[in-house]
Motif scaffolding. Structure first.
Motif, PDB file in Angstrom:
ATOM      1  N   GLN A 168      95.855  24.359  -1.801  1.00 36.91           N
ATOM      2  CA  GLN A 168      96.015  25.795  -1.828  1.00 36.91           C
ATOM      3  C   GLN A 168      95.190  26.430  -0.715  1.00 36.91           C
ATOM      4  O   GLN A 168      94.021  26.099  -0.510  1.00 36.91           O
ATOM      5  N   PHE A 178     100.467  23.997  -2.320  1.00 36.04           N
ATOM      6  CA  PHE A 178     100.770  22.757  -3.025  1.00 36.04           C
ATOM      7  C   PHE A 178      99.504  22.082  -3.566  1.00 36.04           C
ATOM      8  O   PHE A 178      98.392  22.302  -3.062  1.00 36.04           O
ATOM      9  N   TYR A 179      99.689  21.260  -4.589  1.00 30.96           N
ATOM     10  CA  TYR A 179      98.642  20.363  -5.066  1.00 30.96           C
ATOM     11  C   TYR A 179      99.295  19.051  -5.479  1.00 30.96           C
ATOM     12  O   TYR A 179     100.475  19.006  -5.849  1.00 30.96           O
ATOM     13  N   LEU A 180      98.541  17.956  -5.380  1.00 32.72           N
ATOM     14  CA  LEU A 180      99.072  16.611  -5.578  1.00 32.72           C
ATOM     15  C   LEU A 180      98.275  15.906  -6.671  1.00 32.72           C
ATOM     16  O   LEU A 180      97.195  15.376  -6.422  1.00 32.72           O
ATOM     17  N   ILE A 206     103.950  16.323  -7.638  1.00 26.82           N
ATOM     18  CA  ILE A 206     103.703  17.358  -6.634  1.00 26.82           C
ATOM     19  C   ILE A 206     103.890  18.704  -7.305  1.00 26.82           C
ATOM     20  O   ILE A 206     104.875  18.918  -8.023  1.00 26.82           O
ATOM     21  N   TYR A 208     103.298  23.194  -7.095  1.00 30.07           N
ATOM     22  CA  TYR A 208     103.163  24.365  -6.236  1.00 30.07           C
ATOM     23  C   TYR A 208     102.559  25.485  -7.056  1.00 30.07           C
ATOM     24  O   TYR A 208     103.079  25.841  -8.129  1.00 30.07           O
ATOM     25  N   LYS A 215     102.278  28.044 -12.150  1.00 32.09           N
ATOM     26  CA  LYS A 215     102.429  26.802 -11.395  1.00 32.09           C
ATOM     27  C   LYS A 215     103.742  26.119 -11.751  1.00 32.09           C
ATOM     28  O   LYS A 215     104.210  26.201 -12.884  1.00 32.09           O
TER      29      LYS A 215
END
Length: 250
Positions: A168, A178-180, A206, A208, A215
């Protein structure tokens, strides 16, 4: 068509496809690979600075089509900087709640499960963009069915480790991007029921983040599961699970 209409029609389509098939015998055999679809809506409500109420509404199905599950869960979570461990910066979470699971089968008797649970979790930042979390959950499982061969009470521990890379603000505006996440979860059954005794789950995904309270998350997971139709027949499956989640805070 706007986004809300798209998600609504997508959910209705998946549900309709799942109910359109029927069979007289179980198409899933021991050691089969299955393909599952999970769709979750997960709203939560902030009660105070350190507590929230979390809910979940979920639909799940499998290919080859043989069952459908409808799930609702609710729990209350408390978050503190330190409850048990002292001396380093972290967050600890304690939660308790209950889940209701309706299992609709094409080849055996339908079941209804009540599942209370208790959680303890701890998380901390390894670096500014990498968070490591651990979760321990105790679940009591009460399975209701007309099948006299079913095992009706279960008790199990679940242990999950999750690593999350936060992107982010890196390519987008602050608190957006995005975050993983990737998680590994192991299951330890003290008493088994006749359905869905998972052994291990490996779940990369994945996500967002539209804002901190909204989210979207998609994941493609591997599950290894032991589930018997009755106490004399064991069915072990390797499951590929596509899961889509909408997480919204209020």
């Amino acid at each position: 068509m706007n986004k809300k209409s798209f998600f609504f029609y997508f959910f209705i389509s998946v549900t309709t496809i799942g109910w359109s098939q029927s069979s007289t015998e179980n198409p899933i055999e021991d050691h089969d690979f299955t393909r599952q679809i999970w769709i979750d809506l997960q709203p939560y409500w902030t009660v105070s600075n350190n507590s929230k109420i979390i809910s979940e509404f979920s639909y799940r199905t499998v290919k080859p089509e043989s069952w459908h599950r409808v799930i609702t869960r609710v729990s209350k979570e408390f978050i503190e900087d330190s409850i048990i461990f002292k001396g380093f910066k972290h967050k600890e979470r304690i939660a308790g709640g209950i889940g209701l699971f309706l299992f609709l089968s094409e080849y055996e008797k339908n079941t209804f499960e009540i599942r209370p649970h208790q959680n303890y979790g701890i998380s901390f930042n390894i670096s500014p963009r990498f968070n490591l979390g651990q979760l321990l959950r105790l679940e009591e499982r009460f399975l209701f069915s007309d099948n006299e061969k079913h095992d009706f009470f279960g008790l199990r521990f679940r242990y999950q480790v999750t690593g999350t890379i936060d992107l982010q603000g890196l390519f987008f505006q602050e608190k957006r991007g995005f975050y993983l996440p990737i998680s590994v979860e192991a299951f330890f059954n003290i008493f088994k029921v006749s359905q869905f005794n998972d052994v291990i789950r490996v779940t990369p995904g994945i996500g967002y983040q539209i804002d901190p309270d909204f989210k979207l998350l998609a994941s493609l997971a591997y599950h290894y599961t032991k589930a018997g139709i009755d106490s004399s027949k064991l069915v072990r499956t390797n499951d590929i699970v596509f899961r889509f989640r909408i997480i919204k805070g209020f």
